[in-house]
Write a protein that holds these residues in place. Sequence first.
Motif, PDB file in Angstrom:
ATOM      1  N   ARG A 110       0.819  -1.226   0.000  1.00 35.85           N
ATOM      2  CA  ARG A 110       0.000   0.000   0.000  1.00 35.85           C
ATOM      3  C   ARG A 110       0.845   1.265   0.000  1.00 35.85           C
ATOM      4  O   ARG A 110       0.534   2.226  -0.708  1.00 35.85           O
ATOM      5  N   PHE A 111       1.917   1.284   0.778  1.00 38.23           N
ATOM      6  CA  PHE A 111       2.682   2.516   0.954  1.00 38.23           C
ATOM      7  C   PHE A 111       4.149   2.413   0.560  1.00 38.23           C
ATOM      8  O   PHE A 111       4.708   3.343   0.015  1.00 38.23           O
ATOM      9  N   GLY A 112       4.786   1.285   0.905  1.00 36.16           N
ATOM     10  CA  GLY A 112       6.206   1.162   0.621  1.00 36.16           C
ATOM     11  C   GLY A 112       6.952   0.448   1.723  1.00 36.16           C
ATOM     12  O   GLY A 112       6.384   0.068   2.754  1.00 36.16           O
ATOM     13  N   ASN A 113       8.246   0.298   1.528  1.00 38.54           N
ATOM     14  CA  ASN A 113       9.043  -0.538   2.417  1.00 38.54           C
ATOM     15  C   ASN A 113       9.218   0.061   3.811  1.00 38.54           C
ATOM     16  O   ASN A 113       9.236  -0.664   4.809  1.00 38.54           O
ATOM     17  N   VAL A 114       9.343   1.379   3.918  1.00 39.94           N
ATOM     18  CA  VAL A 114       9.526   2.002   5.233  1.00 39.94           C
ATOM     19  C   VAL A 114       8.270   1.833   6.088  1.00 39.94           C
ATOM     20  O   VAL A 114       8.355   1.521   7.284  1.00 39.94           O
ATOM     21  N   SER A 115       7.102   2.018   5.485  1.00 39.62           N
ATOM     22  CA  SER A 115       5.842   1.806   6.204  1.00 39.62           C
ATOM     23  C   SER A 115       5.729   0.368   6.657  1.00 39.62           C
ATOM     24  O   SER A 115       5.278   0.085   7.782  1.00 39.62           O
ATOM     25  N   TYR A 116       6.123  -0.531   5.780  1.00 45.17           N
ATOM     26  CA  TYR A 116       6.095  -1.965   6.088  1.00 45.17           C
ATOM     27  C   TYR A 116       6.975  -2.286   7.293  1.00 45.17           C
ATOM     28  O   TYR A 116       6.537  -2.937   8.260  1.00 45.17           O
ATOM     29  N   LYS A 117       8.200  -1.786   7.275  1.00 47.40           N
ATOM     30  CA  LYS A 117       9.116  -2.047   8.382  1.00 47.40           C
ATOM     31  C   LYS A 117       8.642  -1.347   9.666  1.00 47.40           C
ATOM     32  O   LYS A 117       8.769  -1.894  10.767  1.00 47.40           O
ATOM     33  N   ASP A 428       6.801   7.835   1.843  1.00 43.27           N
ATOM     34  CA  ASP A 428       7.070   6.650   2.661  1.00 43.27           C
ATOM     35  C   ASP A 428       8.281   6.820   3.571  1.00 43.27           C
ATOM     36  O   ASP A 428       8.281   6.353   4.717  1.00 43.27           O
ATOM     37  N   LYS A 429       9.294   7.534   3.121  1.00 40.85           N
ATOM     38  CA  LYS A 429      10.539   7.621   3.887  1.00 40.85           C
ATOM     39  C   LYS A 429      10.376   8.374   5.207  1.00 40.85           C
ATOM     40  O   LYS A 429      11.234   8.276   6.090  1.00 40.85           O
ATOM     41  N   PHE A 430       9.270   9.129   5.366  1.00 46.02           N
ATOM     42  CA  PHE A 430       9.057   9.897   6.595  1.00 46.02           C
ATOM     43  C   PHE A 430       8.139   9.199   7.597  1.00 46.02           C
ATOM     44  O   PHE A 430       7.906   9.736   8.689  1.00 46.02           O
ATOM     45  N   VAL A 431       7.620   8.035   7.251  1.00 48.51           N
ATOM     46  CA  VAL A 431       6.625   7.374   8.109  1.00 48.51           C
ATOM     47  C   VAL A 431       7.182   7.062   9.487  1.00 48.51           C
ATOM     48  O   VAL A 431       6.495   7.228  10.507  1.00 48.51           O
ATOM     49  N   TRP A 432       8.412   6.610   9.559  1.00 48.71           N
ATOM     50  CA  TRP A 432       8.976   6.220  10.858  1.00 48.71           C
ATOM     51  C   TRP A 432       9.054   7.409  11.807  1.00 48.71           C
ATOM     52  O   TRP A 432       8.909   7.237  13.031  1.00 48.71           O
ATOM     53  N   ILE A 433       9.235   8.617  11.275  1.00 48.42           N
ATOM     54  CA  ILE A 433       9.286   9.813  12.127  1.00 48.42           C
ATOM     55  C   ILE A 433       7.908  10.067  12.742  1.00 48.42           C
ATOM     56  O   ILE A 433       7.785  10.334  13.947  1.00 48.42           O
ATOM     57  N   ILE A 434       6.871   9.968  11.926  1.00 46.97           N
ATOM     58  CA  ILE A 434       5.497  10.160  12.425  1.00 46.97           C
ATOM     59  C   ILE A 434       5.177   9.105  13.474  1.00 46.97           C
ATOM     60  O   ILE A 434       4.525   9.387  14.490  1.00 46.97           O
ATOM     61  N   ALA A 435       5.659   7.881  13.260  1.00 45.83           N
ATOM     62  CA  ALA A 435       5.394   6.778  14.192  1.00 45.83           C
ATOM     63  C   ALA A 435       6.081   6.988  15.540  1.00 45.83           C
ATOM     64  O   ALA A 435       5.679   6.381  16.538  1.00 45.83           O
ATOM     65  N   LEU A 436       7.115   7.807  15.583  1.00 48.90           N
ATOM     66  CA  LEU A 436       7.763   8.162  16.850  1.00 48.90           C
ATOM     67  C   LEU A 436       7.094   9.377  17.494  1.00 48.90           C
ATOM     68  O   LEU A 436       6.912   9.425  18.715  1.00 48.90           O
ATOM     69  N   VAL A 437       6.720  10.342  16.685  1.00 53.38           N
ATOM     70  CA  VAL A 437       6.146  11.589  17.205  1.00 53.38           C
ATOM     71  C   VAL A 437       4.755  11.369  17.786  1.00 53.38           C
ATOM     72  O   VAL A 437       4.417  11.923  18.843  1.00 53.38           O
ATOM     73  N   ALA A 438       3.927  10.557  17.117  1.00 57.20           N
ATOM     74  CA  ALA A 438       2.536  10.355  17.567  1.00 57.20           C
ATOM     75  C   ALA A 438       2.459   9.798  18.991  1.00 57.20           C
ATOM     76  O   ALA A 438       1.729  10.342  19.830  1.00 57.20           O
ATOM     77  N   PRO A 439       3.194   8.718  19.329  1.00 64.57           N
ATOM     78  CA  PRO A 439       3.151   8.237  20.723  1.00 64.57           C
ATOM     79  C   PRO A 439       3.705   9.252  21.725  1.00 64.57           C
ATOM     80  O   PRO A 439       3.203   9.356  22.847  1.00 64.57           O
ATOM     81  N   LEU A 440       4.738  10.001  21.315  1.00 63.70           N
ATOM     82  CA  LEU A 440       5.321  11.000  22.211  1.00 63.70           C
ATOM     83  C   LEU A 440       4.309  12.099  22.527  1.00 63.70           C
ATOM     84  O   LEU A 440       4.127  12.481  23.700  1.00 63.70           O
TER      85      LEU A 440
END
Length: 485
Positions: A110-117, A428-440
């Motif tokens: 759906r989104f790409g490899n970074v989202s997948y990981k 896709d390359k920015f997804v991991w940043i959002i995944a850290l910011v949202a819980p914080l």
Amino acid sequence: MSPTSILILIACYFGVLILISYFTGKEDSNAAFFKANKSAPWYLVAFGMIGASLSGVTFISVPGAIEAKQFGYLQVVFGYFFGYLIIAFVLLPLYYRLNLTSIYTYLKDRFGNVSYKTGSVAFLISRTVGASFRLFLVAKVLQLLVFDLFDIPFAITVVITIALIWLYTFRGGIKTIIFTDTLQTLFMLVSVIVTIVFLASTLDLNSLTAVIDNTTSSNLSKVFFFEDANDPQYFWKSFLSGIFITITMTGLDQDMMQKNLTCRNLKDAQKNMIWFSVVLVFVNILFLVLGLMLTQYADLNGITAKKDDLFPTIAMLPKIGVITSAFFLLGLIAAAYSSADSALTSLTTSFCIDIVGIENKEENSRKRIRKQTHIGFSILLIVVILLFDLIFKDVSVIWELFKAAGYTYGPLLGLFAFGLLTKSQIKDKFVWIIALVAPLLSYILNIYSKTLFNGYEIGFEILIINGLLMFLGLIIIKQSKKSTP
């Protein structure tokens, strides 16, 4: 029961599980370990999922929380029911249509490899924390009842606990667990019923009608809380949280979905989910009734044990009797291991497929990688449980588990919701940043909620808030239409 009797009981119990593992694990293949060759009967999966869903946390913490929470947990359970329906008719069709082994493969398509990981790592953290919470509780009980009497350190208790799981899952994986979970769910339910029957007799409740009247007339059996929206137990907060807890901790969780994906086809998987959701409501009611009767028994007999210590303390009293004590231990161990064994298997599955990419490796190395990963996660669970022992002391574990789930599963909720509810692509390359910011941000909102929201206290709905922040973050990194593939 004497410590020696308890050890013999535990040895016999695991002897049965290892015997089941021997017969179901003869085919030591990755196909059997990961998906049980897609041949599991739906009714066995449904029954076994009851134990896996409830776990030792429910077995101990729900009855122990009655004095403080009354029957308010049932509001969350009603939310569970509707969450399971969403899984059955929205998520399962997607997973079966894509023929997934790991459900996080959807994010790659759906989104790409970074989202997948990112989704895979979110699950690995979530399930490691969740499984460790559950096993921590059971290890503490076993330490109190048995190992302290032999001067065995808690660390050794934890190692033994994990080693036993590894022993009966390392060959058959999910194929073995389908059958062991069925047995363990049976033990758990029988344990609860036996304890209720004993308590009913002691409390002079000599019929089912008397038990029902005792429950409905008690001021501890209040279910619905509509009075104060700031109360963490306020109905709509609990109900909606229950829906989203189910969607994330079951529908977006490789552990629970791996069982569903072993069914022969989508129709069987949906039947499994529907029947499971109905039965689960009644099983949780049983636990709440048990908690009420335990609390009443403690009051009558001057027992001061509270929260997670209530059920174990009463169940192991000499006057309770050997049979009731034995069934309590069997139920506790069954409830804990029915969730923990599948967690270890699903962690192994997700890491092998999503992180290592085992399907792209040479055939002769796949089994070796799987077994090494299985051992690695066994060691990781031991380390995390020992950390919990340093951090958590006087807590009711089920509430801590849901708090942790709110932070770790939120990114998964946001990712899947964005994928299913929109047609947009993201950077896709920015997804991991959002995944850290949202819980914080969710954590900060939770800490200062009373100040920021005029006394409003965030409860289980922290999961919804976290998922929403993740969703909004994905909107921010959405690709423009021109760059959309």
